[in-house]
Scaffold this motif. Sequence first.
Motif, short mmCIF file in Angstrom:
data_model
loop_
_atom_site.label_atom_id
_atom_site.label_comp_id
_atom_site.label_asym_id
_atom_site.label_seq_id
_atom_site.Cartn_x
_atom_site.Cartn_y
_atom_site.Cartn_z
N ILE A 390 0.99 -1.23 0.02
CA ILE A 390 0.14 0.07 -0.07
C ILE A 390 0.93 1.22 -0.10
N CYS A 391 0.87 2.06 -1.06
CA CYS A 391 1.48 3.27 -1.12
C CYS A 391 0.97 4.52 -0.19
N ARG A 392 1.88 5.52 -0.12
CA ARG A 392 1.15 6.68 0.68
C ARG A 392 -0.07 7.18 0.25
N ALA A 393 -0.34 7.20 -0.81
CA ALA A 393 -1.64 7.56 -1.41
C ALA A 393 -2.91 6.58 -0.99
N GLY A 394 -2.50 5.33 -0.36
CA GLY A 394 -3.41 4.53 -0.08
C GLY A 394 -3.84 3.53 -1.22
N ARG A 395 -3.22 3.81 -2.22
CA ARG A 395 -3.48 2.86 -3.43
C ARG A 395 -2.68 1.48 -3.18
N ARG A 396 -3.29 0.14 -3.81
CA ARG A 396 -2.79 -1.09 -3.34
C ARG A 396 -1.82 -1.61 -4.69
N LEU A 397 -0.87 -2.18 -4.35
CA LEU A 397 0.21 -2.80 -5.85
C LEU A 397 0.09 -4.10 -5.47
N ASP A 398 -0.81 -4.87 -6.52
CA ASP A 398 -1.15 -6.50 -6.40
C ASP A 398 0.31 -7.15 -6.83
N TYR A 399 0.01 -8.44 -6.08
CA TYR A 399 1.19 -9.37 -6.49
C TYR A 399 1.02 -9.63 -7.95
N VAL A 400 2.03 -9.75 -8.69
CA VAL A 400 1.80 -10.13 -10.27
C VAL A 400 2.70 -11.53 -10.44
N ARG A 401 3.82 -11.63 -9.93
CA ARG A 401 4.50 -13.04 -10.06
C ARG A 401 5.90 -12.97 -9.45
N THR A 402 6.45 -14.28 -9.20
CA THR A 402 7.77 -14.58 -8.76
C THR A 402 8.64 -15.03 -9.84
N ARG A 403 9.82 -14.31 -9.78
CA ARG A 403 10.56 -14.79 -11.13
C ARG A 403 12.13 -14.91 -10.25
N PRO A 404 13.11 -15.86 -10.94
CA PRO A 404 14.29 -16.07 -10.72
C PRO A 404 15.23 -14.89 -10.98
N TYR A 405 16.45 -14.90 -10.32
CA TYR A 405 17.18 -13.90 -10.43
C TYR A 405 18.55 -14.36 -10.25
N ASP A 422 -4.07 1.25 -10.78
CA ASP A 422 -4.34 2.62 -11.33
C ASP A 422 -3.86 3.61 -11.03
N CYS A 423 -2.72 4.29 -11.27
CA CYS A 423 -1.92 5.45 -10.75
C CYS A 423 -2.82 6.99 -11.25
N ALA A 424 -3.88 6.84 -11.86
CA ALA A 424 -4.42 8.17 -12.59
C ALA A 424 -4.94 8.97 -11.46
N GLY A 425 -4.41 10.45 -11.48
CA GLY A 425 -4.79 11.33 -10.55
C GLY A 425 -4.24 11.36 -9.28
N CYS A 426 -3.09 10.63 -9.14
CA CYS A 426 -2.46 10.70 -7.81
C CYS A 426 -1.71 11.76 -7.59
N SER A 427 -1.59 12.35 -6.41
CA SER A 427 -0.82 13.52 -6.10
C SER A 427 0.65 13.17 -5.88
N HIS A 428 0.90 12.03 -5.67
CA HIS A 428 2.22 11.54 -5.56
C HIS A 428 2.97 11.17 -6.56
N ARG A 429 2.36 11.11 -7.79
CA ARG A 429 2.78 10.16 -9.02
C ARG A 429 4.07 10.67 -9.46
N SER A 430 4.19 12.21 -9.49
CA SER A 430 5.57 12.68 -10.01
C SER A 430 6.63 12.27 -8.88
N GLY A 431 6.56 12.08 -7.76
CA GLY A 431 7.49 11.80 -7.06
C GLY A 431 7.87 10.22 -6.58
N CYS A 432 6.79 9.58 -7.35
CA CYS A 432 6.99 8.00 -7.02
C CYS A 432 7.35 7.46 -8.17
#
Length: 522
Positions: A390-405, A422-432
């Motif tokens: 969960i970012c500072r704006a309260g939006r969620r980043l969902d799990y996508v996959r696990t990959r080897p490195y 969706d990051c549209a309209g987020c006030s923190h986008r430019s700094g994120c």
Amino acid sequence: MKKTRRSEAVVFKPYAQGQLQLPTDLEELIPEKHVVRVVDAAIERIDLRRLMSRYKGGGTSSYHPRMMLKVLVYAYTQRLYSSRQIAKALRENVYFMWLSGNSRPDFRTLNRFRGEVMKGILGDVFASVLELLVEAGYVRLEAYFVDGTKLEANANRYGWVWAKSTRHYKGRLQEKVRALLQEVERVNEAEDEAYGESDLEEVGEASQLDSEELERKMGELNERLEGEGKDKKLARAVKKLKTDYLPRLKKYEEQERKLGGRSSYAKSDPEATFMQMKDGGLGRSSLRPAYNVQVGTEGQFVVGYSVHQRAGDQGCLIPHLDQLKERLGRLPGKVVADAAYGTEENYAYLEREGLGNYVKYREFGREQHSRREGNARDAFRFEESTNTFICRAGRRLDYVRTRPYISENGYHSQRRDYACRDCAGCSHRSGCTRGVTNRTLQISFELQAMKQRARENLLSPEGVSLRARRGVEVESVFGRWKQNWGFRRFLLRGQQKVSIELGLLGLAHNLSKVSAGTKLVS
């Protein structure tokens, strides 16, 4: 009337060339605490049987290797690195005369001893001298401060081979060879039955077409040329392959062999890599052939050293510590380094070896300030129950996959990818994020746990003390070598010979520091 002063006879000190004078023993001319005595005492006390075994006997007599080693180490303390300068000093300098017992090897003998005889030996010599420093209390092998610097190679700055260029030109050449072979290839009924509609293996698009395969194909074309008689088109093709394409293909293959996975090498020293080098204090940098030198210190004594062909420091720590362990038989208790070494691979190695981890990571400096950058990973809160961030704006980043490195050194780990819906309209986008798409996050939870343990060590009272020392430990050694002693460029060529030079420099540095005391003087 003013009186004139009577002229007095001029008296000179006695001057008589060729007259026998005392002392006749050079020993009496050497000060008691001079660095030359420290070098002499240290080299006298170490075991040189492995070095002695390099001499097979027979033929003319050789200069004593113990004397040769003393001369080289002392020469480096006096900023004499050229074999010609050292040979000159042996003829003219009282300290060199005393140390060598008036032996006068020429510059060729000195150069051969340093570059050939000392191969694979100097590491043992360095470790033996380090044992003397441990016995005398100068070094305790407790805290090990490691850092790297780049020293220019003895190579032409304008003669280079780049991996990208080699791949590009080799690929174009392979296409030309395939086109030529396809042009002269006469597909008969037997080939149609064997291959159907697919291309011949030696000219197919999937083939890498190396020089061995091309030579085999040339042999087949020569047999056909002999059997079919004079075929001008086929004869021209065979000649083109033999005189032009094949030599060029072999050249590119040889370049790839010398590159060995690197991005570049110098033609006059193929083991040197082109790296960005700082031009003094001018704030500029230039691309020059160089080696990445890794040095570890304690109390500003050089404890370990290694030479690497890669420009980045992070992949050099484990090979450096492995070499130190092989040389000393053990590792120091704590390792202290800057953020360039703070990787999961390095942290895992330190934990596996049971070493104290005082190695910074990239975000450590930012974490110590109240204002944190918006794109820092710690700005995201992990919710374990839903496996989301969960970012500072309260939006969620969902799990996508696990990959080897896989790292450059072959270390295997895992990375988890998360993405915001969706990051549209987020006030923190430019700094994120600077991207045009939604914010993504790649993270290793194992690495985060390692960073937490490193953070606790770094912020402890002992960690604060070690961090304060780190800035003056290795940098003082580099400053002495480069600024005070003027050693900015290697004289020898090849990684193994360069390592010998670096070892001599480390020995000279350590014994110069000891010269203020008398603990090593017998």
